[in-house]
Design a protein around this motif. Structure first.
Motif, PDB file in Angstrom:
ATOM      1  N   ASN A 220       0.837  -1.198   0.000  1.00 51.11           N
ATOM      2  CA  ASN A 220       0.000   0.000   0.000  1.00 51.11           C
ATOM      3  C   ASN A 220       0.873   1.249   0.000  1.00 51.11           C
ATOM      4  OD1 ASN A 220      -2.666   1.285   0.267  1.00 51.11           O
ATOM      5  ND2 ASN A 220      -1.855   2.008   2.219  1.00 51.11           N
ATOM      6  N   THR A 221       0.545   2.202  -0.863  1.00 56.61           N
ATOM      7  CA  THR A 221       1.393   3.383  -1.054  1.00 56.61           C
ATOM      8  C   THR A 221       0.542   4.642  -1.091  1.00 56.61           C
ATOM      9  OG1 THR A 221       2.879   2.015  -2.402  1.00 56.61           O
ATOM     10  CG2 THR A 221       3.190   4.389  -2.513  1.00 56.61           C
ATOM     11  N   THR A 222       0.784   5.558  -0.156  1.00 56.74           N
ATOM     12  CA  THR A 222       0.048   6.832  -0.139  1.00 56.74           C
ATOM     13  C   THR A 222       0.975   8.042  -0.046  1.00 56.74           C
ATOM     14  OG1 THR A 222      -0.225   6.684   2.264  1.00 56.74           O
ATOM     15  CG2 THR A 222      -2.013   5.805   0.905  1.00 56.74           C
ATOM     16  N   TRP A 223       2.254   7.838   0.244  1.00 53.68           N
ATOM     17  CA  TRP A 223       3.207   8.938   0.399  1.00 53.68           C
ATOM     18  C   TRP A 223       3.621   9.435  -0.983  1.00 53.68           C
ATOM     19  CZ3 TRP A 223       9.047   8.276   1.631  1.00 53.68           C
ATOM     20  CH2 TRP A 223       9.620   9.528   1.902  1.00 53.68           C
ATOM     21  N   THR A 224       3.631  10.740  -1.190  1.00 50.12           N
ATOM     22  CA  THR A 224       3.957  11.294  -2.500  1.00 50.12           C
ATOM     23  C   THR A 224       4.824  12.539  -2.391  1.00 50.12           C
ATOM     24  OG1 THR A 224       1.978  12.706  -2.548  1.00 50.12           O
ATOM     25  CG2 THR A 224       1.774  10.483  -3.491  1.00 50.12           C
ATOM     26  N   ASP A 225       5.467  12.854  -3.514  1.00 47.63           N
ATOM     27  CA  ASP A 225       6.149  14.123  -3.726  1.00 47.63           C
ATOM     28  C   ASP A 225       5.691  14.605  -5.092  1.00 47.63           C
ATOM     29  OD1 ASP A 225       7.775  16.313  -3.940  1.00 47.63           O
ATOM     30  OD2 ASP A 225       9.667  15.198  -3.987  1.00 47.63           O
ATOM     31  N   GLY A 226       4.688  15.483  -5.106  1.00 48.82           N
ATOM     32  CA  GLY A 226       4.069  15.861  -6.370  1.00 48.82           C
ATOM     33  C   GLY A 226       3.360  14.653  -6.968  1.00 48.82           C
ATOM     34  N   ASP A 227       3.672  14.338  -8.226  1.00 47.29           N
ATOM     35  CA  ASP A 227       3.028  13.190  -8.871  1.00 47.29           C
ATOM     36  C   ASP A 227       3.852  11.917  -8.730  1.00 47.29           C
ATOM     37  OD1 ASP A 227       5.128  13.755 -10.616  1.00 47.29           O
ATOM     38  OD2 ASP A 227       3.953  13.303 -12.409  1.00 47.29           O
ATOM     39  N   LEU A 228       4.866  11.946  -7.859  1.00 47.44           N
ATOM     40  CA  LEU A 228       5.724  10.787  -7.628  1.00 47.44           C
ATOM     41  C   LEU A 228       5.291  10.069  -6.355  1.00 47.44           C
ATOM     42  CD1 LEU A 228       8.299   9.117  -8.319  1.00 47.44           C
ATOM     43  CD2 LEU A 228       9.580  10.739  -6.883  1.00 47.44           C
ATOM     44  N   ALA A 229       4.871   8.806  -6.494  1.00 52.80           N
ATOM     45  CA  ALA A 229       4.519   7.987  -5.340  1.00 52.80           C
ATOM     46  C   ALA A 229       5.779   7.330  -4.794  1.00 52.80           C
ATOM     47  CB  ALA A 229       3.503   6.921  -5.737  1.00 52.80           C
ATOM     48  N   LEU A 230       5.850   7.214  -3.463  1.00 52.46           N
ATOM     49  CA  LEU A 230       7.045   6.688  -2.812  1.00 52.46           C
ATOM     50  C   LEU A 230       6.674   5.623  -1.790  1.00 52.46           C
ATOM     51  CD1 LEU A 230       8.610  10.191  -2.170  1.00 52.46           C
ATOM     52  CD2 LEU A 230       9.593   8.488  -3.716  1.00 52.46           C
ATOM     53  N   PHE A 231       7.468   4.555  -1.743  1.00 56.89           N
ATOM     54  CA  PHE A 231       7.317   3.526  -0.710  1.00 56.89           C
ATOM     55  C   PHE A 231       8.695   3.019  -0.348  1.00 56.89           C
ATOM     56  CE2 PHE A 231       7.133  -0.750   0.884  1.00 56.89           C
ATOM     57  CZ  PHE A 231       6.094  -0.707   1.789  1.00 56.89           C
ATOM     58  N   PRO A 232       8.952   2.846   0.955  1.00 57.44           N
ATOM     59  CA  PRO A 232       8.078   3.050   2.122  1.00 57.44           C
ATOM     60  C   PRO A 232       8.222   4.472   2.671  1.00 57.44           C
ATOM     61  CG  PRO A 232      10.112   2.025   2.816  1.00 57.44           C
ATOM     62  CD  PRO A 232      10.227   2.200   1.332  1.00 57.44           C
ATOM     63  N   ASP A 233       7.370   4.809   3.670  1.00 58.15           N
ATOM     64  CA  ASP A 233       7.471   6.117   4.313  1.00 58.15           C
ATOM     65  C   ASP A 233       8.101   6.003   5.699  1.00 58.15           C
ATOM     66  OD1 ASP A 233       5.402   4.928   5.666  1.00 58.15           O
ATOM     67  OD2 ASP A 233       4.006   6.610   5.463  1.00 58.15           O
ATOM     68  N   THR A 234       8.626   4.809   6.011  1.00 61.00           N
ATOM     69  CA  THR A 234       9.358   4.571   7.250  1.00 61.00           C
ATOM     70  C   THR A 234      10.215   3.326   7.043  1.00 61.00           C
ATOM     71  OG1 THR A 234       9.143   4.341   9.661  1.00 61.00           O
ATOM     72  CG2 THR A 234       7.624   3.078   8.295  1.00 61.00           C
ATOM     73  N   VAL A 235      11.162   3.091   7.922  1.00 55.32           N
ATOM     74  CA  VAL A 235      11.994   1.898   7.796  1.00 55.32           C
ATOM     75  C   VAL A 235      11.120   0.649   7.917  1.00 55.32           C
ATOM     76  CG1 VAL A 235      13.850   0.541   8.833  1.00 55.32           C
ATOM     77  CG2 VAL A 235      14.062   3.023   8.670  1.00 55.32           C
ATOM     78  N   THR A 236      11.266  -0.272   6.965  1.00 54.93           N
ATOM     79  CA  THR A 236      10.465  -1.494   6.971  1.00 54.93           C
ATOM     80  C   THR A 236      11.355  -2.712   6.769  1.00 54.93           C
ATOM     81  OG1 THR A 236       8.744  -2.758   5.815  1.00 54.93           O
ATOM     82  CG2 THR A 236       9.848  -1.026   4.538  1.00 54.93           C
ATOM     83  N   GLU A 237      11.759  -3.338   7.850  1.00 55.72           N
ATOM     84  CA  GLU A 237      12.556  -4.555   7.745  1.00 55.72           C
ATOM     85  C   GLU A 237      11.751  -5.665   7.067  1.00 55.72           C
ATOM     86  OE1 GLU A 237      14.057  -5.543  11.589  1.00 55.72           O
ATOM     87  OE2 GLU A 237      15.350  -3.770  11.707  1.00 55.72           O
ATOM     88  N   ARG A 238      10.460  -5.671   7.308  1.00 53.55           N
ATOM     89  CA  ARG A 238       9.589  -6.658   6.661  1.00 53.55           C
ATOM     90  C   ARG A 238       9.591  -6.457   5.152  1.00 53.55           C
ATOM     91  NH1 ARG A 238       3.755  -7.074   5.922  1.00 53.55           N
ATOM     92  NH2 ARG A 238       3.104  -9.262   6.036  1.00 53.55           N
ATOM     93  N   GLY A 239       9.487  -5.197   4.711  1.00 56.11           N
ATOM     94  CA  GLY A 239       9.524  -4.914   3.280  1.00 56.11           C
ATOM     95  C   GLY A 239      10.868  -5.270   2.660  1.00 56.11           C
ATOM     96  N   GLN A 240      11.951  -5.046   3.399  1.00 58.81           N
ATOM     97  CA  GLN A 240      13.278  -5.427   2.917  1.00 58.81           C
ATOM     98  C   GLN A 240      13.347  -6.940   2.708  1.00 58.81           C
ATOM     99  OE1 GLN A 240      16.077  -3.968   5.828  1.00 58.81           O
ATOM    100  NE2 GLN A 240      15.284  -1.879   5.727  1.00 58.81           N
ATOM    101  N   LYS A 241      12.830  -7.679   3.693  1.00 58.98           N
ATOM    102  CA  LYS A 241      12.842  -9.138   3.598  1.00 58.98           C
ATOM    103  C   LYS A 241      12.028  -9.616   2.401  1.00 58.98           C
ATOM    104  CE  LYS A 241      10.142 -11.704   6.063  1.00 58.98           C
ATOM    105  NZ  LYS A 241       9.429 -12.494   7.105  1.00 58.98           N
ATOM    106  N   HIS A 242      10.903  -8.958   2.140  1.00 55.47           N
ATOM    107  CA  HIS A 242      10.071  -9.359   1.007  1.00 55.47           C
ATOM    108  C   HIS A 242      10.818  -9.180  -0.315  1.00 55.47           C
ATOM    109  CE1 HIS A 242       6.146  -8.717   3.478  1.00 55.47           C
ATOM    110  NE2 HIS A 242       6.664  -9.908   3.654  1.00 55.47           N
TER     111      HIS A 242
END
Length: 269
Positions: A172-194
Motif C-alpha cells: 500500500n502506497t500513499t506517500w507522495t512528492d508531487g506526482d511521484l509515489a514513494l514507498f516506504p514512508d518509514t523503515v520497513t525490515e519486513r519490506g526489505q525481507k520481502h
C-alpha cells in the motif's frame, strides 16, 4: 475467474498507462463523511460526523501515514456494527491536496490493497503484463523454510507465453512528492525481507512487486530512499535481478474504487 487473452508484452511498467475511462474494480458500501479530530494509540481515530456526532473509529493503518494524516481534514468512515467488533466505525479514506493542489480522496485502509489488486487481475486489466491467468491463491507459504506468505500466487493459463508461477507482493502506497509515489514512508525490515525473498524466487518463478498507489494524482513510482535507504538499495537490486514492478493507480470515491492504469517506475526519486 475471468482470464485475459492479452500476451505478456512487458515485464515491468515503463510508462503511465492511465485509463481515460476508469474501471470500477471494487464497489464500496455507503460511507459517511466527517472531520478527523485526532488519531491516537495507532489504531484509534476520533471523528466528528457531518451530523455533529463524535465517534471513535478503527484506524486500519499502523504506519506514520505521511502526507495523509491531517487532523481537521475531511475523512470517510464505514459503519458496520457487529457483536464481534469492538468498534462499529472504520476509517477508510482521507481528503488531501493532490499534486495539482485540488482535493482528492486517498485510501488509507491497508487491508484493502490485496483485494484491489486481486480484483484488477481477475478483471484482466493486467493481462498485458502478466499474461492469461488460470487461478489465484492468497497467503501461500514461500521463502526460506516457507516462513513467509506471498500475497497472491498466480497460475498461468494453459498455453500462456510464460508458464512459470507468478508470485505477487502488494504494498500500500500513499506517500507522495508531487506526482511521484514513494514507498516506504518509514523503515520497513519486513519490506526489505520481502524484496530479498522475491529475488530468491528467480528464475524458477516470476516475482512481481505491485505498489498499490491508493490515490489518483500520481503518474510515477520510486523507492522511498529518504525514509529507508536499505529498501531503496534492495529495490534496485531486485529490478536488476528481474523482479517486475507494476505500480497500479487507483481513484477513490464514496461508492467505488477505480483502476486508473499503471505508473512509470523509477529506480530513484
Amino acid at each position: 475467474m475471468p482470464t485475459s487473452s492479452a500476451s505478456a508484452s512487458s515485464r515491468s511498467s515503463s510508462g503511465t498507462n492511465a485509463s481515460s475511462s476508469p474501471v470500477v474494480v471494487l464497489p464500496l458500501e455507503p460511507l459517511r463523511e466527517g472531520v478527523l479530530l485526532k488519531r491516537y494509540k495507532r489504531f484509534l481515530a476520533d471523528v466528528e460526523l457531518d451530523s455533529g456526532e463524535v465517534v471513535t473509529a478503527h484506524c486500519p493503518n499502523t504506519g506514520p501515514m505521511t502526507g495523509v494524516l491531517h487532523p481537521g481534514g475531511r475523512v470517510r468512515l464505514r459503519h458496520a456494527p457487529s457483536p464481534t467488533r469492538k468498534l462499529a466505525w472504520t476509517w477508510e479514506q482521507a481528503e488531501v491536496a493532490g499534486a495539482d493542489g485540488q482535493p482528492i480522496w486517498v485510501g488509507i485502509n491497508t487491508a484493502l490493497p490485496n483485494r484491489l489488486v486481486r480484483a484488477t487481475i481477475e478483471a484482466g486489466l493486467l493481462g498485458a503484463w502478466l499474461g492469461p491467468i488460470e487461478a489465484i491463491r492468497a497467503e501461500v507459504p514461500y521463502g526460506p523454510n516457507r516462513r513467509s506468505r506471498i500475497d497472491l500466487l498466480l497460475t498461468p493459463a494453459a498455453g500462456a507465453p510464460d508458464p512459470r508461477p507468478i508470485y505477487v507482493e502488494v504494498k500500500n502506497t500513499t506517500w507522495t512528492d508531487g506526482d511521484l509515489a514513494l514507498f516506504p514512508d518509514t523503515v520497513t525490515e519486513r519490506g526489505q525481507k520481502h524484496l530479498e525473498e522475491l529475488i530468491g524466487l528467480l528464475p524458477e518463478a516470476r516475482a512481481v512487486l505491485v505498489p498499490c498507489l491508493s490515490r489518483s494524482d500520481v503518474s510515477r513510482f520510486a523507492p522511498g530512499d529518504s525514509a529507508d535507504p536499505r529498501y531503496g538499495e534492495l529495490f534496485r537490486q531486485a529490478l536488476a535481478a528481474g523482479v517486475e514492478v507494476l505500480p497500479c493507480v487507483y481513484a477513490f470515491s464514496d461508492e467505488a474504487v477505480h483502476w486508473r492504469g499503471l505508473a512509470a517506475v523509477q529506480n530513484r526519486a
